[in-house]
Scaffold this active site. Structure first.
Site, PDB file in Angstrom:
ATOM      1  N   ASP A  73       0.816  -1.216   0.000  1.00 19.92           N
ATOM      2  CA  ASP A  73       0.000   0.000   0.000  1.00 19.92           C
ATOM      3  C   ASP A  73       0.846   1.261   0.000  1.00 19.92           C
ATOM      4  O   ASP A  73       2.065   1.211   0.192  1.00 19.92           O
ATOM      5  CB  ASP A  73      -0.959  -0.013   1.205  1.00 19.92           C
ATOM      6  CG  ASP A  73      -0.290  -0.471   2.499  1.00 19.92           C
ATOM      7  OD1 ASP A  73       0.955  -0.441   2.576  1.00 19.92           O
ATOM      8  OD2 ASP A  73      -1.005  -0.850   3.439  1.00 19.92           O
ATOM      9  N   ASN A 142      -7.503  -3.675  14.381  1.00 25.03           N
ATOM     10  CA  ASN A 142      -8.875  -3.966  13.950  1.00 25.03           C
ATOM     11  C   ASN A 142      -8.929  -5.109  12.927  1.00 25.03           C
ATOM     12  O   ASN A 142      -9.959  -5.348  12.308  1.00 25.03           O
ATOM     13  CB  ASN A 142      -9.529  -2.707  13.361  1.00 25.03           C
ATOM     14  CG  ASN A 142      -8.834  -2.224  12.090  1.00 25.03           C
ATOM     15  OD1 ASN A 142      -7.851  -2.819  11.649  1.00 25.03           O
ATOM     16  ND2 ASN A 142      -9.334  -1.149  11.495  1.00 25.03           N
ATOM     17  N   HIS A 144      -7.124  -5.272  10.132  1.00 24.07           N
ATOM     18  CA  HIS A 144      -6.867  -4.939   8.726  1.00 24.07           C
ATOM     19  C   HIS A 144      -5.575  -5.589   8.238  1.00 24.07           C
ATOM     20  O   HIS A 144      -4.658  -5.848   9.019  1.00 24.07           O
ATOM     21  CB  HIS A 144      -6.900  -3.428   8.468  1.00 24.07           C
ATOM     22  CG  HIS A 144      -5.724  -2.659   8.938  1.00 24.07           C
ATOM     23  ND1 HIS A 144      -5.759  -1.294   9.140  1.00 24.07           N
ATOM     24  CD2 HIS A 144      -4.459  -3.026   9.241  1.00 24.07           C
ATOM     25  CE1 HIS A 144      -4.581  -0.886   9.534  1.00 24.07           C
ATOM     26  NE2 HIS A 144      -3.766  -1.902   9.605  1.00 24.07           N
ATOM     27  N   GLU A 149      -9.657  -2.344   5.420  1.00 25.46           N
ATOM     28  CA  GLU A 149     -10.300  -2.139   6.710  1.00 25.46           C
ATOM     29  C   GLU A 149     -11.525  -3.055   6.830  1.00 25.46           C
ATOM     30  O   GLU A 149     -11.990  -3.615   5.835  1.00 25.46           O
ATOM     31  CB  GLU A 149     -10.736  -0.665   6.829  1.00 25.46           C
ATOM     32  CG  GLU A 149      -9.596   0.347   6.658  1.00 25.46           C
ATOM     33  CD  GLU A 149      -8.633   0.405   7.848  1.00 25.46           C
ATOM     34  OE1 GLU A 149      -8.645  -0.508   8.708  1.00 25.46           O
ATOM     35  OE2 GLU A 149      -7.858   1.380   7.915  1.00 25.46           O
TER      36      GLU A 149
HETATM   37  P1  PGA Z   1       2.337  -2.112  12.618  1.00 22.58           P
HETATM   38  O1  PGA Z   1       1.099  -2.050  11.639  1.00 22.58           O
HETATM   39  O2  PGA Z   1       3.298  -3.103  12.037  1.00 22.58           O
HETATM   40  O3  PGA Z   1       2.874  -0.723  12.613  1.00 22.58           O
HETATM   41  O4  PGA Z   1       1.812  -2.559  13.945  1.00 22.58           O
HETATM   42  C1  PGA Z   1       0.544  -3.203  11.138  1.00 22.58           C
HETATM   43  C2  PGA Z   1      -0.707  -2.835  10.405  1.00 22.58           C
HETATM   44  O5  PGA Z   1      -1.412  -1.907  10.842  1.00 22.58           O
HETATM   45  O6  PGA Z   1      -0.995  -3.472   9.383  1.00 22.58           O
END
Ligand code: PGA
Length: 241
Positions: A73, A142, A144, A149
């Site tokens: 992304d 959450n 994702h 999302e």
């Molecule tokens: P993080 O994010 O590795 O910064 O915890 C993971 C994500 O939100 O996909």
């Protein structure tokens, strides 16, 4: 495609072990197939993984000369060179440190004049590369994956997303002010991710415990995007706290 598969769960003692095991899996992949197509992720979880991978490169154990990479992304409306773009993250943690040719580094272009066309282009380039051999994923609190999302259809392909409040709240710390945090991003879709041949998911820390428990329950629902991975036959989850 509706079969539900078990994951390969690997509990790690600490963050360094998670990073080392993930790097080992990528090293094995590239050494078996030097022109592998790697799906990459950003965020806090994979920083140690990239450090470990660069270390292996420096020691001559892995070369990226024939590899192609595709990131999950990118924010929209940020220049590639913006310090908090995912492109800048990749430059800092991997691209400038290994022999991966610039033309083999792919991220969605969040600055494209036509973002819908950019989504179609990204899918096409992934397809033309032969498809992703191994995809690295983090998981949001959450559930994702990428920026898919809760509520994202499992058949989604690369698309534009409005970021959830919980995601904005977590990632805003990387920006000088909350107002500067982008409201949108381009992300590979869930179907795009599921087409990777192998998937490695990293989840470390107390704050990920609930998401991991939910993933473990095996309930498949679009309210919890990571649960789509139960529809994939080759997923390894490296987790710990
Ligand atoms: P993080 O994010 O590795 O910064 O915890 C993971 C994500 O939100 O996909």
């Amino acid at each position: 495609m509706n079969e539900v598969y078990e994951f390969n769960w690997v509990e790690v003692a600490d963050y360094d072990e998670m990073s080392r095991l993930a790097a080992e899996l990528f090293e094995q992949q590239v050494n078996k197939k030097p022109d592998s197509v790697l799906g990459l992720a950003t965020g806090a979880s994979p920083i140690g993984f990239y450090r470990n991978l660069v270390d292996r490169y420096v020691k001559g154990r892995i070369s990226f000369a024939n590899v192609q990479t595709f990131n999950l992304d990118e924010y929209t409306g940020l220049e590639f060179s913006h310090p908090t773009s995912f492109y800048s993250y990749m430059e800092e943690h991997l691209f400038t440190k290994v022999d991966l040719p610039a033309i083999h580094r792919h991220l969605p272009d969040g600055e494209a004049a036509n973002l819908n066309e950019e989504c179609v282009r990204y899918e096409r380039v992934i397809r033309e590369s032969g498809g992703i051999d191994i995809q690295l994923l983090g998981i949001g609190v959450n559930g994702h994956i990428g920026f898919n999302e809760p509520g994202t259809p499992f058949h989604s392909r690369t698309h534009i997303v409005k970021l959830a409040e919980s995601t904005r709240a977590r990632n805003a710390k990387y920006f000088p002010s909350a107002e500067e945090f982008p409201r949108q991003a381009i992300t590979m879709g869930i179907q795009t991710i599921l087409e990777a041949k192998k998937i490695i998911l990293l989840a470390f820390g107390e704050e990920k415990t609930e998401a991991i428990e939910r993933l473990r329950s095996g309930n498949v629902s679009k309210d919890f995007p990571a649960s789509c991975l139960h529809r994939h036959s080759n997923v390894t989850v490296l987790y710990g706290k």
